[in-house]
Design a protein around this motif. Structure first.
Motif, PDB file in Angstrom:
ATOM      1  N   SER A 169      47.200  33.475  90.832  1.00 56.26           N
ATOM      2  CA  SER A 169      47.834  33.201  89.552  1.00 56.26           C
ATOM      3  C   SER A 169      46.828  32.765  88.498  1.00 56.26           C
ATOM      4  O   SER A 169      46.942  33.128  87.318  1.00 56.26           O
ATOM      5  CB  SER A 169      48.898  32.115  89.720  1.00 56.26           C
ATOM      6  OG  SER A 169      49.473  31.766  88.478  1.00 56.26           O
ATOM      7  N   ASN A 228      58.408  26.346  94.525  1.00 57.08           N
ATOM      8  CA  ASN A 228      57.844  26.594  93.198  1.00 57.08           C
ATOM      9  C   ASN A 228      56.943  27.817  93.282  1.00 57.08           C
ATOM     10  O   ASN A 228      56.233  28.012  94.273  1.00 57.08           O
ATOM     11  CB  ASN A 228      57.014  25.407  92.720  1.00 57.08           C
ATOM     12  CG  ASN A 228      57.818  24.142  92.527  1.00 57.08           C
ATOM     13  OD1 ASN A 228      57.350  23.054  92.813  1.00 57.08           O
ATOM     14  ND2 ASN A 228      59.027  24.260  92.022  1.00 57.08           N
ATOM     15  N   ASP A 229      56.953  28.649  92.245  1.00 58.58           N
ATOM     16  CA  ASP A 229      56.177  29.890  92.238  1.00 58.58           C
ATOM     17  C   ASP A 229      54.923  29.706  91.377  1.00 58.58           C
ATOM     18  O   ASP A 229      55.014  29.553  90.157  1.00 58.58           O
ATOM     19  CB  ASP A 229      57.035  31.020  91.680  1.00 58.58           C
ATOM     20  CG  ASP A 229      56.391  32.382  91.830  1.00 58.58           C
ATOM     21  OD1 ASP A 229      55.189  32.438  92.160  1.00 58.58           O
ATOM     22  OD2 ASP A 229      57.095  33.384  91.609  1.00 58.58           O
ATOM     23  N   ASP A 244      54.280  31.280  87.888  1.00 65.08           N
ATOM     24  CA  ASP A 244      54.850  30.755  86.654  1.00 65.08           C
ATOM     25  C   ASP A 244      53.887  29.845  85.888  1.00 65.08           C
ATOM     26  O   ASP A 244      54.151  29.505  84.732  1.00 65.08           O
ATOM     27  CB  ASP A 244      56.130  29.960  86.956  1.00 65.08           C
ATOM     28  CG  ASP A 244      57.320  30.850  87.265  1.00 65.08           C
ATOM     29  OD1 ASP A 244      57.456  31.900  86.617  1.00 65.08           O
ATOM     30  OD2 ASP A 244      58.118  30.496  88.159  1.00 65.08           O
ATOM     31  N   LYS A 264      52.757  30.849  82.363  1.00 67.41           N
ATOM     32  CA  LYS A 264      53.848  30.771  81.384  1.00 67.41           C
ATOM     33  C   LYS A 264      54.010  29.344  80.859  1.00 67.41           C
ATOM     34  O   LYS A 264      54.209  29.135  79.654  1.00 67.41           O
ATOM     35  CB  LYS A 264      55.143  31.269  82.031  1.00 67.41           C
ATOM     36  CG  LYS A 264      56.345  31.231  81.126  1.00 67.41           C
ATOM     37  CD  LYS A 264      57.505  32.050  81.681  1.00 67.41           C
ATOM     38  CE  LYS A 264      57.893  31.654  83.085  1.00 67.41           C
ATOM     39  NZ  LYS A 264      59.081  32.405  83.558  1.00 67.41           N
ATOM     40  N   LEU A 265      53.909  28.360  81.744  1.00 65.32           N
ATOM     41  CA  LEU A 265      53.997  26.972  81.314  1.00 65.32           C
ATOM     42  C   LEU A 265      52.796  26.585  80.456  1.00 65.32           C
ATOM     43  O   LEU A 265      52.934  25.884  79.451  1.00 65.32           O
ATOM     44  CB  LEU A 265      54.084  26.036  82.520  1.00 65.32           C
ATOM     45  CG  LEU A 265      55.501  25.740  83.061  1.00 65.32           C
ATOM     46  CD1 LEU A 265      56.065  26.979  83.766  1.00 65.32           C
ATOM     47  CD2 LEU A 265      55.489  24.555  84.013  1.00 65.32           C
ATOM     48  N   GLY A 321      59.474  22.872  84.084  1.00 65.02           N
ATOM     49  CA  GLY A 321      60.102  24.059  84.644  1.00 65.02           C
ATOM     50  C   GLY A 321      61.595  23.858  84.828  1.00 65.02           C
ATOM     51  O   GLY A 321      62.062  22.758  85.157  1.00 65.02           O
ATOM     52  N   ARG A 368      64.777  25.551  86.875  1.00 63.01           N
ATOM     53  CA  ARG A 368      65.195  26.479  87.923  1.00 63.01           C
ATOM     54  C   ARG A 368      66.611  26.969  87.630  1.00 63.01           C
ATOM     55  O   ARG A 368      67.588  26.401  88.116  1.00 63.01           O
ATOM     56  CB  ARG A 368      65.137  25.785  89.284  1.00 63.01           C
ATOM     57  CG  ARG A 368      63.762  25.288  89.669  1.00 63.01           C
ATOM     58  CD  ARG A 368      63.811  24.332  90.852  1.00 63.01           C
ATOM     59  NE  ARG A 368      64.515  23.096  90.498  1.00 63.01           N
ATOM     60  CZ  ARG A 368      64.707  22.077  91.336  1.00 63.01           C
ATOM     61  NH1 ARG A 368      64.248  22.143  92.583  1.00 63.01           N
ATOM     62  NH2 ARG A 368      65.356  20.988  90.942  1.00 63.01           N
ATOM     63  N   GLU A 409      62.183  28.554  81.715  1.00 62.47           N
ATOM     64  CA  GLU A 409      62.797  28.999  82.961  1.00 62.47           C
ATOM     65  C   GLU A 409      61.727  29.467  83.942  1.00 62.47           C
ATOM     66  O   GLU A 409      60.803  30.196  83.564  1.00 62.47           O
ATOM     67  CB  GLU A 409      63.791  30.126  82.685  1.00 62.47           C
ATOM     68  CG  GLU A 409      64.563  30.577  83.912  1.00 62.47           C
ATOM     69  CD  GLU A 409      65.635  31.604  83.597  1.00 62.47           C
ATOM     70  OE1 GLU A 409      66.030  32.334  84.517  1.00 62.47           O
ATOM     71  OE2 GLU A 409      66.062  31.658  82.419  1.00 62.47           O
ATOM     72  N   VAL A 410      61.868  29.042  85.195  1.00 63.97           N
ATOM     73  CA  VAL A 410      60.897  29.409  86.224  1.00 63.97           C
ATOM     74  C   VAL A 410      61.620  29.950  87.452  1.00 63.97           C
ATOM     75  O   VAL A 410      62.812  29.726  87.645  1.00 63.97           O
ATOM     76  CB  VAL A 410      60.016  28.208  86.631  1.00 63.97           C
ATOM     77  CG1 VAL A 410      59.172  27.727  85.455  1.00 63.97           C
ATOM     78  CG2 VAL A 410      60.859  27.054  87.192  1.00 63.97           C
ATOM     79  N   ASN A 411      60.859  30.638  88.258  1.00 67.94           N
ATOM     80  CA  ASN A 411      61.373  31.189  89.501  1.00 67.94           C
ATOM     81  C   ASN A 411      61.545  30.083  90.529  1.00 67.94           C
ATOM     82  O   ASN A 411      60.798  29.108  90.547  1.00 67.94           O
ATOM     83  CB  ASN A 411      60.398  32.250  90.021  1.00 67.94           C
ATOM     84  CG  ASN A 411      60.943  32.997  91.218  1.00 67.94           C
ATOM     85  OD1 ASN A 411      62.148  33.131  91.383  1.00 67.94           O
ATOM     86  ND2 ASN A 411      60.043  33.499  92.053  1.00 67.94           N
ATOM     87  N   HIS A 412      62.546  30.218  91.378  1.00 71.10           N
ATOM     88  CA  HIS A 412      62.738  29.279  92.481  1.00 71.10           C
ATOM     89  C   HIS A 412      63.002  30.081  93.736  1.00 71.10           C
ATOM     90  O   HIS A 412      63.783  31.031  93.727  1.00 71.10           O
ATOM     91  CB  HIS A 412      63.916  28.336  92.204  1.00 71.10           C
ATOM     92  CG  HIS A 412      64.039  27.233  93.206  1.00 71.10           C
ATOM     93  ND1 HIS A 412      65.147  27.051  94.014  1.00 71.10           N
ATOM     94  CD2 HIS A 412      63.180  26.248  93.527  1.00 71.10           C
ATOM     95  CE1 HIS A 412      64.963  26.000  94.787  1.00 71.10           C
ATOM     96  NE2 HIS A 412      63.783  25.490  94.513  1.00 71.10           N
TER      97      HIS A 412
END
Length: 245
Positions: free
Chosen positions: A30, A101-102, A105, A108-109, A122, A124, A195-198
């Motif tokens: 990442s 947590n991904d 992301d 993006k943050l 973040g 979820r 918004e983040v991936n969970h």
């Protein structure tokens, strides 16, 4: 603000031996495209499995990895606090070690943080937990926001970016990690959410029972409510030693 400021990732670890190598690999992937130096601070919170051995192996193979080891299990808040104090860089990224947590992301943050915010939280939107945890989390978020006076969609998401100088000034207590946005706002921090991936947990087990977390959270709310009403925020404009003028 320059987008090349280096990062300190702070990750508490408690019995996560099967998740650590994939987590390290995903973080590395990442951050590879970002023009930033970084360190990964793994804080072993008294793990009883093979987590510490895996962490030492990662540190030997990757100079970005630092390992802090507690004498005994002290909890997630203590692990975050120790990581905040140990961080070498001006930006701190927090996340869990359980792979829910991904790491994908993180950029993006950081993009939102670089727009002038002091903290990015973040959110979820599509949680992969069992239904009772999702319901319990919604109730806890609603109560927490009502009593602390701050509206944050998902205070329980560990994936956050924050200014290190402010993180190091946070009061340390059991349950602190559940109130990081509220505590940052006491320092006049500028907050944003994204918004983040969970992801569902694949290895290991959750360290929290739903009832235990709810009761602890309600108890902590009383203390944070008091702290918010009594908090003193000051900044020094000048500090002149006698005889220097």
């Amino acid at each position: 603000m320059s987008n090349t400021h280096p990062l300190s990732l702070v990750i508490p670890v408690y019995d996560e031996e099967d998740n650590l190598r994939p987590l390290h690999s995903q973080i590395t992937k990442s951050l590879a495209s970002l023009d930033r130096d970084y360190e990964i601070i793994l804080v072993d919170d008294g793990s009883r499995d093979n987590s510490l051995s895996v962490m030492h192996s990662l540190a030997e193979s990757d100079s970005h990895v630092r390992v802090i080891v507690f004498e005994r299990n002290c909890g997630q808040s203590a692990a975050f606090a120790a990581g905040f104090q140990a961080a070498s860089h001006p930006i701190i990224v927090t996340m869990d070690a359980d792979l829910q947590n991904d790491p994908a992301d993180i950029p993006k943050l950081l993009q939102l943080y670089d727009q002038g915010h002091d903290m990015v939280v973040g959110w979820r939107a599509k949680r992969k937990d069992i239904w009772i945890k999702r319901v319990g989390s919604k109730i806890a978020n609603a109560i927490r926001n009502a009593l602390t006076g701050k509206t944050v969609r998902d205070t329980g998401c560990s994936l956050k970016v924050m200014r290190a100088s402010m993180a190091r000034k946070l009061p340390v207590f059991n349950g602190m990690h559940r109130f990081l946005p509220t505590l940052m706002v006491l320092q006049q921090a500028r907050l944003a959410e994204v918004e983040v991936n969970h992801r569902a947990r694949e290895h290991g087990t959750s360290k929290y029972g739903t009832l235990d977390r709810a009761l602890a959270g309600l108890y902590d709310l009383v203390g944070v409510r008091w702290l918010r009403s009594r908090y003193i925020d000051y900044s020094i404009r000048e500090d002149t030693k006698r005889g220097t003028l």
